[in-house]
Design a protein around this motif. Sequence first.
Motif, PDB file in Angstrom:
ATOM      1  N   SER A 106      31.812-118.887 -38.861  1.00  0.00           N
ATOM      2  CA  SER A 106      32.235-117.488 -38.903  1.00  0.00           C
ATOM      3  C   SER A 106      33.603-117.378 -38.250  1.00  0.00           C
ATOM      4  O   SER A 106      34.028-118.265 -37.497  1.00  0.00           O
ATOM      5  CB  SER A 106      31.238-116.580 -38.166  1.00  0.00           C
ATOM      6  OG  SER A 106      31.215-116.864 -36.777  1.00  0.00           O
ATOM      7  N   ARG A 120      36.507-114.226 -36.732  1.00  0.00           N
ATOM      8  CA  ARG A 120      36.811-112.819 -36.480  1.00  0.00           C
ATOM      9  C   ARG A 120      38.240-112.726 -35.952  1.00  0.00           C
ATOM     10  O   ARG A 120      38.637-113.494 -35.071  1.00  0.00           O
ATOM     11  CB  ARG A 120      35.838-112.215 -35.469  1.00  0.00           C
ATOM     12  CG  ARG A 120      36.136-110.742 -35.127  1.00  0.00           C
ATOM     13  CD  ARG A 120      35.136-110.180 -34.144  1.00  0.00           C
ATOM     14  NE  ARG A 120      35.488-108.834 -33.746  1.00  0.00           N
ATOM     15  CZ  ARG A 120      35.213-107.735 -34.450  1.00  0.00           C
ATOM     16  NH1 ARG A 120      34.578-107.856 -35.599  1.00  0.00           N
ATOM     17  NH2 ARG A 120      35.563-106.544 -34.015  1.00  0.00           N
ATOM     18  N   ALA A 132      38.948-115.895 -50.280  1.00  0.00           N
ATOM     19  CA  ALA A 132      37.860-114.929 -50.439  1.00  0.00           C
ATOM     20  C   ALA A 132      37.925-114.287 -51.817  1.00  0.00           C
ATOM     21  O   ALA A 132      38.944-114.360 -52.506  1.00  0.00           O
ATOM     22  CB  ALA A 132      37.958-113.845 -49.358  1.00  0.00           C
ATOM     23  N   THR A 148      35.460-109.067 -51.525  1.00  0.00           N
ATOM     24  CA  THR A 148      35.541-109.219 -50.067  1.00  0.00           C
ATOM     25  C   THR A 148      36.879-108.704 -49.554  1.00  0.00           C
ATOM     26  O   THR A 148      36.943-107.960 -48.568  1.00  0.00           O
ATOM     27  CB  THR A 148      35.374-110.701 -49.669  1.00  0.00           C
ATOM     28  OG1 THR A 148      34.058-111.133 -50.032  1.00  0.00           O
ATOM     29  CG2 THR A 148      35.564-110.887 -48.168  1.00  0.00           C
ATOM     30  N   ALA A 179      38.603-107.950 -38.600  1.00  0.00           N
ATOM     31  CA  ALA A 179      37.665-108.322 -39.666  1.00  0.00           C
ATOM     32  C   ALA A 179      36.803-109.471 -39.196  1.00  0.00           C
ATOM     33  O   ALA A 179      37.228-110.319 -38.403  1.00  0.00           O
ATOM     34  CB  ALA A 179      38.426-108.725 -40.928  1.00  0.00           C
ATOM     35  N   SER A 180      35.575-109.503 -39.685  1.00  0.00           N
ATOM     36  CA  SER A 180      34.639-110.574 -39.349  1.00  0.00           C
ATOM     37  C   SER A 180      34.021-111.091 -40.633  1.00  0.00           C
ATOM     38  O   SER A 180      33.485-110.312 -41.432  1.00  0.00           O
ATOM     39  CB  SER A 180      33.550-110.055 -38.411  1.00  0.00           C
ATOM     40  OG  SER A 180      32.657-111.090 -38.060  1.00  0.00           O
ATOM     41  N   LEU A 181      34.114-112.403 -40.860  1.00  0.00           N
ATOM     42  CA  LEU A 181      33.582-113.011 -42.073  1.00  0.00           C
ATOM     43  C   LEU A 181      32.724-114.218 -41.725  1.00  0.00           C
ATOM     44  O   LEU A 181      33.004-114.934 -40.764  1.00  0.00           O
ATOM     45  CB  LEU A 181      34.729-113.475 -42.983  1.00  0.00           C
ATOM     46  CG  LEU A 181      35.707-112.417 -43.509  1.00  0.00           C
ATOM     47  CD1 LEU A 181      36.868-113.102 -44.223  1.00  0.00           C
ATOM     48  CD2 LEU A 181      34.998-111.429 -44.434  1.00  0.00           C
ATOM     49  N   THR A 191      31.734-117.935 -42.876  1.00  0.00           N
ATOM     50  CA  THR A 191      32.618-118.869 -43.564  1.00  0.00           C
ATOM     51  C   THR A 191      31.962-120.219 -43.854  1.00  0.00           C
ATOM     52  O   THR A 191      30.944-120.576 -43.275  1.00  0.00           O
ATOM     53  CB  THR A 191      33.883-119.139 -42.723  1.00  0.00           C
ATOM     54  OG1 THR A 191      33.491-119.653 -41.441  1.00  0.00           O
ATOM     55  CG2 THR A 191      34.688-117.878 -42.531  1.00  0.00           C
ATOM     56  N   GLY A 226      35.686-117.470 -47.009  1.00  0.00           N
ATOM     57  CA  GLY A 226      35.032-116.406 -46.268  1.00  0.00           C
ATOM     58  C   GLY A 226      34.229-115.457 -47.140  1.00  0.00           C
ATOM     59  O   GLY A 226      34.578-115.212 -48.302  1.00  0.00           O
ATOM     60  N   PHE A 227      33.151-114.906 -46.549  1.00  0.00           N
ATOM     61  CA  PHE A 227      32.241-114.014 -47.275  1.00  0.00           C
ATOM     62  C   PHE A 227      31.780-112.894 -46.343  1.00  0.00           C
ATOM     63  O   PHE A 227      31.785-113.047 -45.124  1.00  0.00           O
ATOM     64  CB  PHE A 227      31.023-114.790 -47.789  1.00  0.00           C
ATOM     65  CG  PHE A 227      31.393-116.040 -48.549  1.00  0.00           C
ATOM     66  CD1 PHE A 227      31.609-115.995 -49.915  1.00  0.00           C
ATOM     67  CD2 PHE A 227      31.574-117.253 -47.881  1.00  0.00           C
ATOM     68  CE1 PHE A 227      31.985-117.139 -50.610  1.00  0.00           C
ATOM     69  CE2 PHE A 227      31.949-118.398 -48.566  1.00  0.00           C
ATOM     70  CZ  PHE A 227      32.152-118.340 -49.931  1.00  0.00           C
ATOM     71  N   THR A 228      31.349-111.799 -46.944  1.00  0.00           N
ATOM     72  CA  THR A 228      30.895-110.668 -46.137  1.00  0.00           C
ATOM     73  C   THR A 228      29.452-110.821 -45.682  1.00  0.00           C
ATOM     74  O   THR A 228      29.030-110.157 -44.739  1.00  0.00           O
ATOM     75  CB  THR A 228      31.020-109.353 -46.929  1.00  0.00           C
ATOM     76  OG1 THR A 228      30.308-109.474 -48.172  1.00  0.00           O
ATOM     77  CG2 THR A 228      32.479-109.030 -47.216  1.00  0.00           C
ATOM     78  N   ARG A 231      27.559-116.509 -49.241  1.00  0.00           N
ATOM     79  CA  ARG A 231      27.942-117.851 -48.784  1.00  0.00           C
ATOM     80  C   ARG A 231      26.940-118.893 -49.262  1.00  0.00           C
ATOM     81  O   ARG A 231      27.328-119.985 -49.698  1.00  0.00           O
ATOM     82  CB  ARG A 231      28.042-117.888 -47.261  1.00  0.00           C
ATOM     83  CG  ARG A 231      28.392-119.272 -46.707  1.00  0.00           C
ATOM     84  CD  ARG A 231      28.603-119.268 -45.212  1.00  0.00           C
ATOM     85  NE  ARG A 231      27.401-118.854 -44.482  1.00  0.00           N
ATOM     86  CZ  ARG A 231      27.334-118.780 -43.153  1.00  0.00           C
ATOM     87  NH1 ARG A 231      28.412-119.065 -42.422  1.00  0.00           N
ATOM     88  NH2 ARG A 231      26.223-118.406 -42.563  1.00  0.00           N
TER      89      ARG A 231
END
Length: 201
Positions: free
Chosen positions: A4, A6, A30, A34, A44-46, A48, A61-63, A68
Amino acid sequence: MISSIRGDVLHIGLDHVVLDVGGLGYRVNATPATLGRLARGTAASLVTTLVVREDSMTLYGFTDDESRALFSLVQTVSGIGPRLAMAITSVLEPDVLKRALVDEDIKVLQRVPGIGKRTAERMVLELKDKVALGADSDSGMAAGGSTGAHAKRDHVVEGLVGLGFGQPAAEAATDAVLKESPDAEIAAVLRSALTMLGRTK
């Protein structure tokens, strides 16, 4: 493994975002869907996945964890690498992808650029029993199908504005894509609109 990330959004491209994490700029590939949820200058936080090759280390990266997991799952099919896996998750929403695999809907899978009939058939053969549909998948798809054109348009325009495009340009690009492909899914419309805006900038 980087699972992840951020940080503050420094830049948003057509297929990636650059996040400032402790003074370092991390490029994260992404999907348009996304990217449409991000905005420059905000945090932002994803979740990964780090793909390591002999000559590169690429962060995707993904939400959410489901997207993922599907990105990793489709790569277990021979002939599908990270780039094609990203194209699959860009064009097909998780529920649509899973339903297509379970229903052996080759035509839906072939909507993805780079996925031919043979690859689609391999995907169905190898992944059909590995995906699980949620109890509300049918109702969720039905709701998606009944979503009006205005709701779809508003969602895409909002995403484009969040990427930094002006409201008039975002509306014009979205309308042009929807006129040509009125039944396209939101992610596909957003991607096409981004491509169009990239050409006209």
